[in-house]
Design a protein around this motif. Structure first.
Motif, mmCIF file in Angstrom:
data_model
loop_
_atom_site.group_PDB
_atom_site.id
_atom_site.type_symbol
_atom_site.label_atom_id
_atom_site.label_comp_id
_atom_site.label_asym_id
_atom_site.label_seq_id
_atom_site.Cartn_x
_atom_site.Cartn_y
_atom_site.Cartn_z
ATOM 1 N N LEU A 53 0.817 -1.217 0.000
ATOM 2 C CA LEU A 53 0.000 0.000 0.000
ATOM 3 C C LEU A 53 0.851 1.268 0.000
ATOM 4 N N THR A 54 2.026 1.216 0.607
ATOM 5 C CA THR A 54 2.932 2.369 0.582
ATOM 6 C C THR A 54 3.325 2.707 -0.846
ATOM 7 N N THR A 55 3.684 1.695 -1.623
ATOM 8 C CA THR A 55 4.044 1.925 -3.025
ATOM 9 C C THR A 55 2.835 2.394 -3.815
ATOM 10 N N LEU A 56 1.687 1.778 -3.583
ATOM 11 C CA LEU A 56 0.462 2.181 -4.277
ATOM 12 C C LEU A 56 0.157 3.655 -4.020
ATOM 13 N N ARG A 57 0.231 4.074 -2.782
ATOM 14 C CA ARG A 57 -0.096 5.471 -2.433
ATOM 15 C C ARG A 57 0.940 6.451 -2.991
ATOM 16 N N ALA A 58 2.194 6.022 -3.111
ATOM 17 C CA ALA A 58 3.223 6.890 -3.687
ATOM 18 C C ALA A 58 2.917 7.230 -5.138
ATOM 19 N N ALA A 59 2.147 6.385 -5.801
ATOM 20 C CA ALA A 59 1.757 6.624 -7.197
ATOM 21 C C ALA A 59 0.397 7.310 -7.292
ATOM 22 N N GLY A 60 -0.187 7.677 -6.140
ATOM 23 C CA GLY A 60 -1.489 8.320 -6.136
ATOM 24 C C GLY A 60 -2.652 7.352 -6.029
ATOM 25 N N GLY A 61 -2.341 6.081 -5.840
ATOM 26 C CA GLY A 61 -3.384 5.065 -5.774
ATOM 27 C C GLY A 61 -3.976 4.894 -4.387
ATOM 28 N N GLU A 62 -5.114 4.249 -4.370
ATOM 29 C CA GLU A 62 -5.822 3.902 -3.142
ATOM 30 C C GLU A 62 -6.131 2.404 -3.201
ATOM 31 N N PRO A 63 -6.413 1.780 -2.064
ATOM 32 C CA PRO A 63 -6.685 0.341 -2.076
ATOM 33 C C PRO A 63 -7.767 -0.086 -3.061
ATOM 34 N N GLU A 64 -8.771 0.757 -3.285
ATOM 35 C CA GLU A 64 -9.828 0.376 -4.224
ATOM 36 C C GLU A 64 -9.347 0.334 -5.671
ATOM 37 N N ASP A 65 -8.124 0.825 -5.944
ATOM 38 C CA ASP A 65 -7.550 0.759 -7.283
ATOM 39 C C ASP A 65 -6.893 -0.590 -7.567
ATOM 40 N N GLU A 117 4.637 -13.319 0.849
ATOM 41 C CA GLU A 117 5.046 -12.274 -0.081
ATOM 42 C C GLU A 117 3.814 -11.897 -0.881
ATOM 43 N N ILE A 118 3.589 -10.597 -1.031
ATOM 44 C CA ILE A 118 2.391 -10.105 -1.709
ATOM 45 C C ILE A 118 2.805 -9.221 -2.877
ATOM 46 N N LEU A 119 2.217 -9.470 -4.027
ATOM 47 C CA LEU A 119 2.405 -8.576 -5.162
ATOM 48 C C LEU A 119 1.048 -8.269 -5.759
ATOM 49 N N GLY A 120 0.990 -7.240 -6.588
ATOM 50 C CA GLY A 120 -0.308 -6.867 -7.117
ATOM 51 C C GLY A 120 -0.232 -5.980 -8.331
ATOM 52 N N VAL A 121 -1.419 -5.654 -8.820
ATOM 53 C CA VAL A 121 -1.595 -4.756 -9.946
ATOM 54 C C VAL A 121 -2.715 -3.796 -9.579
ATOM 55 N N ALA A 122 -2.515 -2.518 -9.892
ATOM 56 C CA ALA A 122 -3.534 -1.503 -9.645
ATOM 57 C C ALA A 122 -3.693 -0.645 -10.893
ATOM 58 N N VAL A 123 -4.910 -0.181 -11.106
ATOM 59 C CA VAL A 123 -5.185 0.776 -12.177
ATOM 60 C C VAL A 123 -5.628 2.060 -11.487
ATOM 61 N N ILE A 124 -4.804 3.089 -11.634
ATOM 62 C CA ILE A 124 -5.007 4.349 -10.918
ATOM 63 C C ILE A 124 -5.647 5.364 -11.862
ATOM 64 N N PRO A 125 -6.748 5.977 -11.445
ATOM 65 C CA PRO A 125 -7.372 7.003 -12.301
ATOM 66 C C PRO A 125 -6.391 8.137 -12.608
ATOM 67 N N GLU A 126 -6.460 8.635 -13.835
ATOM 68 C CA GLU A 126 -5.530 9.675 -14.295
ATOM 69 C C GLU A 126 -5.499 10.890 -13.363
ATOM 70 N N HIS A 127 -6.636 11.277 -12.818
ATOM 71 C CA HIS A 127 -6.690 12.487 -11.999
ATOM 72 C C HIS A 127 -5.946 12.347 -10.663
ATOM 73 N N ARG A 128 -5.621 11.082 -10.249
ATOM 74 C CA ARG A 128 -4.854 10.877 -9.018
ATOM 75 C C ARG A 128 -3.439 10.397 -9.271
ATOM 76 N N LEU A 129 -3.139 10.032 -10.489
ATOM 77 C CA LEU A 129 -1.861 9.402 -10.814
ATOM 78 C C LEU A 129 -0.687 10.352 -10.568
ATOM 79 N N ILE A 130 0.316 9.864 -9.847
ATOM 80 C CA ILE A 130 1.551 10.604 -9.602
ATOM 81 C C ILE A 130 2.667 9.848 -10.321
ATOM 82 N N LYS A 131 3.211 10.462 -11.351
ATOM 83 C CA LYS A 131 4.276 9.805 -12.113
ATOM 84 C C LYS A 131 5.625 10.106 -11.487
ATOM 85 N N PRO A 132 6.544 9.121 -11.542
ATOM 86 C CA PRO A 132 7.867 9.339 -10.937
ATOM 87 C C PRO A 132 8.671 10.397 -11.684
#
Length: 132
Positions: A53-65, A117-132
């Motif tokens: 979730l830390t990595t997800l949030r760094a990209a602007g994502g939320e758990p529901e993504d 070990e947990i891995l995943g895939v998320a699709v983050i809406p453009e309006h929240r997406l934070i690009k590196p």
């Protein structure tokens, strides 16, 4: 995508963006000191999923993504025996939304003391997406 609050990766990334799809690298229960947290499968789940979730949030994502989660386990019966507690941790950290999931048994993980070990895939809406 490598959040500063996670241990610095070497030879991999915590997350990789492809458009607005974030591929989350596998996370074990490593804490900030690069040690697997003690306390068994429930505490290891909490730490590993928090790392995801830390990595997800760094990209602007939320758990529901999250659209997909894969959980690698060294002891499936142990995970099953603690399923209610693990479910409670999930809801505490991510709420009541669940993505597609798979639990896969394996004989070992990168750190010998790691149980999960947990891995995943998320699709983050453009309006929240934070690009590196």
């Amino acid at each position: 995508m490598n959040p500063a609050s996670l241990p610095a990766p070497s030879g991999y990334s915590h997350g990789t963006l492809a458009g607005n799809t974030l591929h989350l690298g596998g996370q074990t229960a490593l804490d900030a000191d690069m040690k697997i947290v003690p306390g068994g499968i429930v505490e290891q789940f909490r730490q590993a999923f928090s790392n995801v979730l830390t990595t997800l949030r760094a990209a602007g994502g939320e758990p529901e993504d999250l659209v997909s989660i894969t959980i690698y386990l060294t002891d499936i019966p142990d995970y099953q025996a603690h399923g209610k507690e693990i479910g409670k941790v999930w809801r505490e950290l991510a709420g009541p939304v669940y993505p597609a999931m798979a639990g896969i048994g394996c004989t070992a993980l990168w750190q010998p003391e790691a149980l999960i070990e947990i891995l995943g895939v998320a699709v983050i809406p453009e309006h929240r997406l934070i690009k590196p």
